[in-house]
Motif scaffolding. Structure first.
Motif, mmCIF file in Angstrom:
data_model
loop_
_atom_site.group_PDB
_atom_site.id
_atom_site.type_symbol
_atom_site.label_atom_id
_atom_site.label_comp_id
_atom_site.label_asym_id
_atom_site.label_seq_id
_atom_site.Cartn_x
_atom_site.Cartn_y
_atom_site.Cartn_z
ATOM 1 N N ARG A 130 0.843 -1.205 0.000
ATOM 2 C CA ARG A 130 0.000 0.000 0.000
ATOM 3 C C ARG A 130 0.882 1.260 0.000
ATOM 4 N NH1 ARG A 130 -4.208 -3.085 -0.012
ATOM 5 N NH2 ARG A 130 -5.075 -4.177 1.799
ATOM 6 N N SER A 131 2.000 1.188 0.683
ATOM 7 C CA SER A 131 2.922 2.323 0.706
ATOM 8 C C SER A 131 3.581 2.528 -0.665
ATOM 9 C CB SER A 131 3.981 2.067 1.794
ATOM 10 O OG SER A 131 5.007 3.009 1.738
ATOM 11 N N LEU A 132 3.964 1.429 -1.312
ATOM 12 C CA LEU A 132 4.560 1.533 -2.653
ATOM 13 C C LEU A 132 3.543 2.103 -3.642
ATOM 14 C CD1 LEU A 132 6.433 -1.879 -2.639
ATOM 15 C CD2 LEU A 132 7.546 0.323 -3.066
ATOM 16 N N LEU A 178 -4.500 -7.365 -8.543
ATOM 17 C CA LEU A 178 -3.965 -8.719 -8.306
ATOM 18 C C LEU A 178 -3.682 -8.921 -6.813
ATOM 19 C CD1 LEU A 178 -2.847 -11.462 -9.197
ATOM 20 C CD2 LEU A 178 -0.735 -10.307 -9.907
ATOM 21 N N VAL A 179 -3.109 -7.904 -6.176
ATOM 22 C CA VAL A 179 -2.860 -7.982 -4.723
ATOM 23 C C VAL A 179 -4.175 -8.207 -3.984
ATOM 24 C CG1 VAL A 179 -2.189 -6.597 -2.697
ATOM 25 C CG2 VAL A 179 -0.699 -6.683 -4.705
ATOM 26 N N GLU A 180 -5.202 -7.429 -4.337
ATOM 27 C CA GLU A 180 -6.495 -7.567 -3.643
ATOM 28 C C GLU A 180 -7.096 -8.949 -3.905
ATOM 29 O OE1 GLU A 180 -7.191 -5.454 -1.334
ATOM 30 O OE2 GLU A 180 -5.589 -4.123 -2.025
ATOM 31 N N ASP A 181 -7.018 -9.440 -5.163
ATOM 32 C CA ASP A 181 -7.548 -10.783 -5.474
ATOM 33 C C ASP A 181 -6.851 -11.834 -4.618
ATOM 34 O OD1 ASP A 181 -9.075 -9.574 -7.377
ATOM 35 O OD2 ASP A 181 -7.966 -10.370 -9.104
ATOM 36 N N LEU A 182 -5.535 -11.719 -4.517
ATOM 37 C CA LEU A 182 -4.785 -12.709 -3.728
ATOM 38 C C LEU A 182 -5.202 -12.652 -2.262
ATOM 39 C CD1 LEU A 182 -1.312 -12.323 -5.442
ATOM 40 C CD2 LEU A 182 -2.536 -14.475 -5.143
ATOM 41 N N LEU A 183 -5.362 -11.438 -1.749
ATOM 42 C CA LEU A 183 -5.732 -11.296 -0.329
ATOM 43 C C LEU A 183 -7.114 -11.884 -0.059
ATOM 44 C CD1 LEU A 183 -4.380 -7.689 0.371
ATOM 45 C CD2 LEU A 183 -3.430 -9.853 1.227
ATOM 46 N N GLY A 184 -7.936 -11.998 -1.106
ATOM 47 C CA GLY A 184 -9.283 -12.563 -0.949
ATOM 48 C C GLY A 184 -9.284 -14.092 -0.930
ATOM 49 N N LEU A 185 -8.146 -14.723 -1.261
ATOM 50 C CA LEU A 185 -8.108 -16.197 -1.282
ATOM 51 C C LEU A 185 -7.843 -16.747 0.123
ATOM 52 C CD1 LEU A 185 -5.976 -16.754 -4.536
ATOM 53 C CD2 LEU A 185 -8.430 -17.154 -4.245
ATOM 54 N N PRO A 186 -8.425 -17.898 0.459
ATOM 55 C CA PRO A 186 -8.213 -18.460 1.798
ATOM 56 C C PRO A 186 -6.731 -18.756 2.048
ATOM 57 C CG PRO A 186 -9.798 -19.789 0.517
ATOM 58 C CD PRO A 186 -9.292 -18.727 -0.389
ATOM 59 N N GLY A 187 -6.279 -18.480 3.249
ATOM 60 C CA GLY A 187 -4.911 -18.837 3.642
ATOM 61 C C GLY A 187 -3.842 -17.878 3.149
ATOM 62 N N VAL A 188 -4.218 -16.751 2.507
ATOM 63 C CA VAL A 188 -3.205 -15.772 2.084
ATOM 64 C C VAL A 188 -2.992 -14.777 3.219
ATOM 65 C CG1 VAL A 188 -2.630 -13.934 0.443
ATOM 66 C CG2 VAL A 188 -3.645 -16.063 -0.372
ATOM 67 N N LEU A 189 -1.747 -14.708 3.703
ATOM 68 C CA LEU A 189 -1.444 -13.867 4.867
ATOM 69 C C LEU A 189 -1.042 -12.450 4.477
ATOM 70 C CD1 LEU A 189 0.644 -16.533 6.843
ATOM 71 C CD2 LEU A 189 -1.749 -15.876 7.231
ATOM 72 N N GLY A 190 -0.542 -12.291 3.261
ATOM 73 C CA GLY A 190 -0.122 -10.954 2.816
ATOM 74 C C GLY A 190 0.321 -11.018 1.370
ATOM 75 N N ALA A 191 0.271 -9.883 0.667
ATOM 76 C CA ALA A 191 0.674 -9.860 -0.741
ATOM 77 C C ALA A 191 1.198 -8.473 -1.086
ATOM 78 C CB ALA A 191 -0.500 -10.209 -1.643
ATOM 79 N N ARG A 192 2.178 -8.439 -1.976
ATOM 80 C CA ARG A 192 2.761 -7.149 -2.381
ATOM 81 C C ARG A 192 3.473 -7.287 -3.718
ATOM 82 N NH1 ARG A 192 8.108 -6.282 -1.413
ATOM 83 N NH2 ARG A 192 7.734 -4.130 -0.790
ATOM 84 N N MET A 193 3.616 -6.160 -4.411
ATOM 85 C CA MET A 193 4.459 -6.139 -5.593
ATOM 86 C C MET A 193 5.898 -6.373 -5.152
ATOM 87 S SD MET A 193 5.145 -2.135 -6.497
ATOM 88 C CE MET A 193 6.926 -2.402 -6.584
ATOM 89 N N THR A 194 6.737 -6.753 -6.102
ATOM 90 C CA THR A 194 8.134 -6.986 -5.753
ATOM 91 C C THR A 194 9.035 -6.357 -6.811
ATOM 92 O OG1 THR A 194 9.819 -8.682 -5.380
ATOM 93 C CG2 THR A 194 8.003 -9.301 -6.814
ATOM 94 N N GLY A 195 10.113 -5.715 -6.359
ATOM 95 C CA GLY A 195 11.066 -5.131 -7.303
ATOM 96 C C GLY A 195 10.751 -3.683 -7.619
ATOM 97 N N GLY A 196 11.121 -3.274 -8.833
ATOM 98 C CA GLY A 196 11.023 -1.871 -9.217
ATOM 99 C C GLY A 196 9.595 -1.377 -9.360
ATOM 100 N N GLY A 197 8.677 -2.256 -9.773
ATOM 101 C CA GLY A 197 7.274 -1.864 -9.918
ATOM 102 C C GLY A 197 6.890 -1.550 -11.352
ATOM 103 N N PHE A 198 5.789 -0.815 -11.535
ATOM 104 C CA PHE A 198 5.249 -0.454 -12.856
ATOM 105 C C PHE A 198 4.869 -1.700 -13.660
ATOM 106 C CE2 PHE A 198 8.623 2.538 -11.593
ATOM 107 C CZ PHE A 198 7.843 3.651 -11.331
#
Ligand code: GLA
Length: 343
Positions: A268-270, A284-304
């Motif tokens: 969220r900060s990125l 995609l982050v929000e979709d992943l967070l909606g799946l059972p057993g997902v503890l956290g999700a974030r982009m990785t690397g430079g972004g865009f």
């Protein structure tokens, strides 16, 4: 310079927490994963050309030794690496890779490390990371040390805590029940053409106004920044470094739910403060967070664009790559750093 055929293997990296902190003398906690690039060099004494074949590029490149320009702009990084390796003779390089290009998984640093090692470059991890950074700069990408340093120094089963001010590293054990999946947003990016350089410049301006690199600053320093944009960029860097410390201590206590929560806060900060995410990646982050057993999700690397990493409980359906089709996805675990391999 090797006289016989040599092969080196370099892994991809994901950032568990700590993106856009490396060029701010901050902290990061990445790990190497089990996707990798392999480069095999077969020398041909008396030749002054390196023919480079990669399974990720349709055409081979012919790169002359010495200072002449490479034949194709896409070959600039390879040409810089070959020049810096001081190759005594030409030959043939074959590159194969399971790391998607431009996906935030350090494909270009893995290529740089694998090619340099195959060409006989041996250095300690920090010198090797600087060597690869120099080649990236020759090719026009002014990146930090995060990617090559992780790729060289990682240890299986561990994340790598990097302090970019002191250039010190510590291996942080990851619990066996920390299960990770990487999902590709299928939006590709290129650091050279992205606002990556703008972010670096904004951080430099903020650091100049605060009188020290952002990685050394505290949240209380932010009020000294007048321009809202600079304040937001600095706030990301300062809070991201605090999140690295927090994740380190949550891992030590085995609190994976807490780690996941902090990873999502990092995303969220990125997205909001650093503005390096894009809507496809956010959803995609929000979709992943909606799946059972997902503890956290974030982009990785430079972004865009590029990939998202999710921390999951062991039985989570998110760990099955098929769940994310037609998007590409990989169940990944913390892997060892780059090595020479017997062929
Ligand atoms: C890219 C750069 C790294 C680092 C990350 C963001 O991967 O190559 O140096 O700045 O972005 O953390």
């Amino acid at each position: 310079m090797p006289r016989t055929r040599t092969t080196a293997r370099a892994p991809a990296r994901v950032t568990i927490i700590g993106d856009h902190t490396d060029y701010n003398e901050g902290l990061s906690l990445p790990m190497a994963i089990d996707l990798a690039t392999e480069a095999t060099f077969t020398p041909e004494p008396g030749s002054f050309l390196i023919g480079l074949h990669s399974d990720q590029f349709p055409e081979p490149w012919e790169i002359p030794l010495g200072d002449t320009a490479p034949p194709s702009p896409t070959a600039l990084l390879a040409a810089g690496l070959i020049r810096l390796a001081n190759a005594a003779s030409g030959g043939t390089v074959h590159v194969t890779s399971t790391i998607p290009l431009g996906a935030g998984l350090s494909s270009s640093a893995a290529f740089s490390v694998a090619l340099s090692m195959a060409l006989g470059v041996t250095m300690d991890p920090i010198a090797m990371a600087r060597h690869c950074q120099r080649a990236e700069a020759l090719a026009g990408a002014h990146v930090g040390l995060l990617d090559p340093l992780t790729i060289v120094a990682a240890r299986a089963g561990h994340a790598l805590l990097i302090d970019f001010a002191a250039l010190e590293m510590r291996h942080v054990p990851l619990p066996d029940d920390a299960a990770f999946v990487v999902v590709h947003s299928e939006a590709a990016r290129q650091l050279k053409s992205s606002p990556y350089a703008t972010r670096r410049a904004e951080c430099e301006m903020a650091a100049h106004q605060l009188g020290r690199p952002l990685g050394h600053c505290e949240p209380g320093d932010l009020s000294a920044l007048r321009e809202p944009v600079l304040r937001r960029r600095a706030r990301h860097v300062i809070t991201e470094c605090a999140r690295v410390r927090e994740v380190e201590s949550l891992l030590a206590r085995g609190n994976l739910a807490g780690v996941g929560k902090v990873m999502t806060e990092g995303h969220r900060s990125l997205a909001a403060d650093y503005k390096v995410s894009i809507p496809v990646v956010d959803s995609l982050v929000e979709d992943l967070l909606g799946l059972p057993g997902v503890l956290g999700a974030r982009m990785t690397g430079g972004g865009f664009g590029g990939c998202v990493i999710a921390l999951c409980q062991p039985g989570s359906p998110a760990l099955d790559p098929a769940t994310h089709a037609p998007r590409r996805a990989w169940r990944v675990s913390p892997a060892a750093g780059a090595t020479m391999i017997a062929t």
